[in-house]
Design an enzyme around this catalytic site. Structure first.
Site, PDB file in Angstrom:
ATOM      1  N   LYS A  34       0.841  -1.210   0.000  1.00 44.70           N
ATOM      2  CA  LYS A  34       0.000   0.000   0.000  1.00 44.70           C
ATOM      3  C   LYS A  34       0.868   1.250   0.000  1.00 44.70           C
ATOM      4  O   LYS A  34       0.672   2.154  -0.810  1.00 44.70           O
ATOM      5  CB  LYS A  34      -0.879   0.013   1.248  1.00 44.70           C
ATOM      6  CG  LYS A  34      -1.484   1.380   1.567  1.00 44.70           C
ATOM      7  CD  LYS A  34      -2.299   1.404   2.834  1.00 44.70           C
ATOM      8  CE  LYS A  34      -1.552   1.762   4.072  1.00 44.70           C
ATOM      9  NZ  LYS A  34      -1.390   3.178   4.365  1.00 44.70           N
ATOM     10  N   ASN A  35       1.869   1.291   0.915  1.00 49.29           N
ATOM     11  CA  ASN A  35       2.651   2.521   1.093  1.00 49.29           C
ATOM     12  C   ASN A  35       3.652   2.759  -0.020  1.00 49.29           C
ATOM     13  O   ASN A  35       4.325   3.773  -0.034  1.00 49.29           O
ATOM     14  CB  ASN A  35       3.342   2.512   2.462  1.00 49.29           C
ATOM     15  CG  ASN A  35       2.336   2.694   3.571  1.00 49.29           C
ATOM     16  OD1 ASN A  35       1.192   3.078   3.319  1.00 49.29           O
ATOM     17  ND2 ASN A  35       2.726   2.393   4.795  1.00 49.29           N
ATOM     18  N   CYS A 128      -3.676  12.858  12.752  1.00 54.34           N
ATOM     19  CA  CYS A 128      -4.663  11.778  12.827  1.00 54.34           C
ATOM     20  C   CYS A 128      -4.542  11.163  14.222  1.00 54.34           C
ATOM     21  O   CYS A 128      -3.852  11.673  15.086  1.00 54.34           O
ATOM     22  CB  CYS A 128      -4.419  10.763  11.735  1.00 54.34           C
ATOM     23  SG  CYS A 128      -2.874   9.927  11.929  1.00 54.34           S
ATOM     24  N   ARG A 133       1.784  14.342  13.046  1.00 58.07           N
ATOM     25  CA  ARG A 133       2.274  14.050  11.673  1.00 58.07           C
ATOM     26  C   ARG A 133       2.456  15.342  10.871  1.00 58.07           C
ATOM     27  O   ARG A 133       1.809  15.574   9.854  1.00 58.07           O
ATOM     28  CB  ARG A 133       1.328  13.087  10.978  1.00 58.07           C
ATOM     29  CG  ARG A 133       1.179  11.777  11.740  1.00 58.07           C
ATOM     30  CD  ARG A 133       0.344  10.772  11.018  1.00 58.07           C
ATOM     31  NE  ARG A 133       1.106  10.134   9.941  1.00 58.07           N
ATOM     32  CZ  ARG A 133       0.605   9.160   9.168  1.00 58.07           C
ATOM     33  NH1 ARG A 133      -0.636   8.769   9.340  1.00 58.07           N
ATOM     34  NH2 ARG A 133       1.338   8.620   8.213  1.00 58.07           N
ATOM     35  N   ASP A 320       4.564   0.230  12.143  1.00 60.02           N
ATOM     36  CA  ASP A 320       3.293  -0.297  11.609  1.00 60.02           C
ATOM     37  C   ASP A 320       3.029  -1.731  12.056  1.00 60.02           C
ATOM     38  O   ASP A 320       1.918  -2.228  11.872  1.00 60.02           O
ATOM     39  CB  ASP A 320       3.290  -0.223  10.071  1.00 60.02           C
ATOM     40  CG  ASP A 320       3.299   1.213   9.587  1.00 60.02           C
ATOM     41  OD1 ASP A 320       3.533   1.438   8.382  1.00 60.02           O
ATOM     42  OD2 ASP A 320       3.101   2.113  10.419  1.00 60.02           O
ATOM     43  N   ARG A 412      -8.569   0.036   4.428  1.00 57.89           N
ATOM     44  CA  ARG A 412      -7.631   0.946   3.764  1.00 57.89           C
ATOM     45  C   ARG A 412      -6.330   0.227   3.443  1.00 57.89           C
ATOM     46  O   ARG A 412      -5.654   0.557   2.491  1.00 57.89           O
ATOM     47  CB  ARG A 412      -7.307   2.132   4.689  1.00 57.89           C
ATOM     48  CG  ARG A 412      -8.471   3.034   4.993  1.00 57.89           C
ATOM     49  CD  ARG A 412      -8.004   4.228   5.792  1.00 57.89           C
ATOM     50  NE  ARG A 412      -6.830   4.823   5.145  1.00 57.89           N
ATOM     51  CZ  ARG A 412      -6.092   5.778   5.728  1.00 57.89           C
ATOM     52  NH1 ARG A 412      -6.376   6.195   6.927  1.00 57.89           N
ATOM     53  NH2 ARG A 412      -5.067   6.291   5.102  1.00 57.89           N
TER      54      ARG A 412
HETATM   55  C1  EPZ Z   1       4.785   6.685   6.251  1.00 57.53           C
HETATM   56  O1  EPZ Z   1       4.116   7.798   6.814  1.00 57.53           O
HETATM   57  C2  EPZ Z   1       3.738   5.580   6.180  1.00 57.53           C
HETATM   58  N1  EPZ Z   1       2.626   6.021   5.332  1.00 57.53           N
HETATM   59  C3  EPZ Z   1       3.236   5.235   7.584  1.00 57.53           C
HETATM   60  O2  EPZ Z   1       2.345   4.123   7.454  1.00 57.53           O
HETATM   61  C4  EPZ Z   1       4.432   4.810   8.447  1.00 57.53           C
HETATM   62  O3  EPZ Z   1       3.982   4.568   9.758  1.00 57.53           O
HETATM   63  C5  EPZ Z   1       5.475   5.934   8.451  1.00 57.53           C
HETATM   64  O4  EPZ Z   1       5.871   6.241   7.092  1.00 57.53           O
HETATM   65  C6  EPZ Z   1       6.728   5.560   9.243  1.00 57.53           C
HETATM   66  O5  EPZ Z   1       7.281   4.398   8.724  1.00 57.53           O
HETATM   67  C7  EPZ Z   1       2.794   6.078   4.009  1.00 57.53           C
HETATM   68  O6  EPZ Z   1       3.841   5.788   3.464  1.00 57.53           O
HETATM   69  C8  EPZ Z   1       1.592   6.522   3.211  1.00 57.53           C
HETATM   70  P1  EPZ Z   1       7.074   9.960   8.438  1.00 57.53           P
HETATM   71  P2  EPZ Z   1       4.834   9.261   6.827  1.00 57.53           P
HETATM   72  O7  EPZ Z   1       7.000  11.282   7.753  1.00 57.53           O
HETATM   73  O8  EPZ Z   1       5.603   9.472   5.596  1.00 57.53           O
HETATM   74  C9  EPZ Z   1       7.557  12.696  12.234  1.00 57.53           C
HETATM   75  C10 EPZ Z   1       0.397   2.877   7.832  1.00 57.53           C
HETATM   76  O9  EPZ Z   1      -0.156   2.395   8.842  1.00 57.53           O
HETATM   77  N2  EPZ Z   1       7.737  13.809  11.283  1.00 57.53           N
HETATM   78  O10 EPZ Z   1       8.278   9.098   8.252  1.00 57.53           O
HETATM   79  O11 EPZ Z   1       3.786  10.256   7.175  1.00 57.53           O
HETATM   80  C11 EPZ Z   1       6.105  12.222  12.218  1.00 57.53           C
HETATM   81  O12 EPZ Z   1       5.306  13.047  13.055  1.00 57.53           O
HETATM   82  C12 EPZ Z   1       0.972   4.280   7.882  1.00 57.53           C
HETATM   83  O13 EPZ Z   1       0.508   2.281   6.731  1.00 57.53           O
HETATM   84  C13 EPZ Z   1       8.118  15.054  11.792  1.00 57.53           C
HETATM   85  O14 EPZ Z   1       8.302  15.199  12.996  1.00 57.53           O
HETATM   86  O15 EPZ Z   1       5.818   9.070   8.073  1.00 57.53           O
HETATM   87  C14 EPZ Z   1       6.207  10.823  12.743  1.00 57.53           C
HETATM   88  O16 EPZ Z   1       6.225  10.875  14.151  1.00 57.53           O
HETATM   89  C15 EPZ Z   1       0.816   4.912   9.241  1.00 57.53           C
HETATM   90  N3  EPZ Z   1       8.255  16.094  10.929  1.00 57.53           N
HETATM   91  C16 EPZ Z   1       7.582  10.355  12.211  1.00 57.53           C
HETATM   92  O17 EPZ Z   1       8.293  11.548  11.836  1.00 57.53           O
HETATM   93  C17 EPZ Z   1       8.034  15.974   9.579  1.00 57.53           C
HETATM   94  O18 EPZ Z   1       8.177  16.962   8.834  1.00 57.53           O
HETATM   95  C18 EPZ Z   1       7.474   9.465  10.993  1.00 57.53           C
HETATM   96  O19 EPZ Z   1       6.813  10.222   9.999  1.00 57.53           O
HETATM   97  C19 EPZ Z   1       7.632  14.685   9.077  1.00 57.53           C
HETATM   98  C20 EPZ Z   1       7.499  13.628   9.947  1.00 57.53           C
END
Ligand code: EPZ
Length: 433
Positions: A34-35, A128, A133, A320, A412
């Protein structure tokens, strides 16, 4: 294909009735990731030619991304697991807030839109249940590439000054190895003038899959999967046919834990083993023997004992799979310490597992799980996509029939979950209560 709820109203009423205590046997088939699929779909915005993906999972998130891209002017055709996307003429419109808010990956489209058109307006994705995020890193990087970016009234407006409307290659250093920021900036940089670097990039396999697709389309990306990615900008990208999405490592990990929690010997395939090294190690540590044969994994659970996990960016233990692993630890021998370090609020499934008799104590972002002999069935709710999967796993091992709601989350991210589980001996029935 199960009649998945078409509207959120319907899915609010739908439940899965999971009969516990059954032995499973056979092979659990893993769908495309999915991701990865969601982000690969947004990469089609970078070319006027058709991009064809294969091994695309049948998920409501894929339907949502299709709607968003069509609202931007992309022509989308879907035939079984293949999807053809043609962004020959883009409308330049803003995708609807309610669609972007429910589908975080659609925000990443700001990168390719800016790279291709020189301007973009995309709603800010809301936080969310699992955390705030933010998208600070995405915006910082776009500014480094020469974009003027404003955020007001919940809309991110970005534009490239000057007549060429082309971003300029830059050195970007991420404050945190954000998966989405790495993917957004990768897609923005491939059409920029000059060379860009992304330091402290996310290493996730989905980032590598995106880089591979972009290179197939004529981009020049090196180093994806490591901490430093180098992108040499090119004039334009062509399309491609039959690009296969990588198998979903999170679905695969969920299936391995379904085998472990029911103490059943199972085969899970296809899996790219190096995408699940940390998970395979923890399953071995807790008493499961794991045989890897190419892209097929055979898991034979022994006496499952408690082990500790801390979620980390790839290649560490993935956030995840924290909830599904916690479900497994609920009936392990001993006490396990589960620390969630990626999201500030991703332990809401603890209360649901406690309703089933789990013995869990919360200390901040750490859960201390004391294994019990058996969980007992109860009506429970999946509070996010992976927590919903964890409740199904708990139901597979509990005494009685567990009623799991929150299926709008589950549908989803899991392609036809109940059919796949029933095909290996489970009894999982979807009904509308
Ligand atoms: C991706 O989300 C995945 N979603 C998430 O999967 C997954 O949990 C996550 O990566 C971590 O592996 C998709 O790919 C669509 P991040 P993403 O930006 O890109 C913080 C699922 O269940 N952060 O790496 O949004 C953020 O708050 C979903 O399939 C900042 O602080 O993840 C989080 O705590 C859930 N500042 C951490 O980093 C920023 O500017 C990881 O976020 C961006 C992120």
């Amino acid at each position: 294909m199960v009649a998945v709820a078409q509207t959120s109203q319907e899915s609010l009423k739908q439940r899965l009735n999971v009969s516990g205590g059954r032995d499973l046997s056979g092979t659990l088939k893993v769908s495309g990731a999915k991701n990865s699929a969601l982000v690969l779909m947004t990469a089609s915005l970078l070319s006027a030619e058709t991009v064809e993906l294969s091994n695309v999972p049948a998920l409501t998130d894929i339907d949502g991304m299709t709607a968003i891209l069509e609202s931007l002017g992309v022509h989308v055709d879907r035939i079984s697991d293949r999807i053809r996307l043609t962004a020959s003429t883009l409308s330049g419109s803003t995708p609807p807030y309610e669609l972007v808010n429910s589908l975080r990956a659609s925000f990443f489209s700001i990168g390719p839109l800016l790279g291709r058109l020189g301007h973009a307006r995309v709603p800010l994705p809301g936080g969310c249940r699992i955390g705030a995020r933010p998208v600070v890193e995405h915006i910082r990087g776009l500014k480094a590439l020469g974009a003027v970016v404003n955020v007001e009234h919940g809309i991110v407006t970005a534009s490239v000054p000057g007549s060429r409307k082309r971003l300029t290659g830059a050195q970007i250093v991420l404050d945190c190895p954000s998966v989405g920021a790495t993917e957004t900036l990768l897609m923005a940089a491939v059409l920029a003038d000059g060379v860009s670097t992304i330091e402290n990039a996310a290493h996730e396999p989905e980032v590598q899959d995106l880089a591979n697709l972009l290179n197939t389309m004529g981009a020049r990306v090196r180093g994806a999967g490591g901490p430093l990615i180098t992108i040499e900008g090119v004039e334009q990208l062509h399309g491609c046919s039959n690009y296969p999405v990588i198998p979903d490592r999170i679905e695969a990990g969920t299936f391995l834990m379904a085998a472990a929690i029911t103490r059943s010997t199972m085969v899970v395939e296809p899996v790219i083993p190096e995408h699940l090294s940390a998970v395979i190690q923890k399953l071995r540590d807790c008493g499961c023997s794991i045989d890897i044969n190419g892209r097929a994994i055979t898991i034979t659970p022994g006496v499952v004992t408690a082990v500790d996990i801390t979620t980390q960016p790839f290649p560490g233990f993935p956030t995840d799979l924290q909830a599904p692993f916690m479900a497994l630890m609920c009936t392990a021998k001993g006490t396990s310490v589960i620390s969630e370090k990626i999201y500030e609020n991703r332990l809401q499934h603890v209360a649901e597992l406690q309703r089933m008799g789990a013995s869990i104590r919360l200390e901040g972002s750490t859960a201390i799980v004391e294994g019990v002999a058996q969980l007992s069935a109860a009506p429970v709710t999946g509070t996010d996509l992976r927590a919903a999967a964890a409740m199904v796993l708990a139901g597979l091992s509990a005494k009685g029939t567990t009623q799991v709601s929150g299926l709008k989350h589950l549908d989803r991210g899991y392609d036809d979950l109940e059919h796949k589980l029933n095909a290996v001996g489970a009894e999982v029935k979807r009904n509308i209560s």
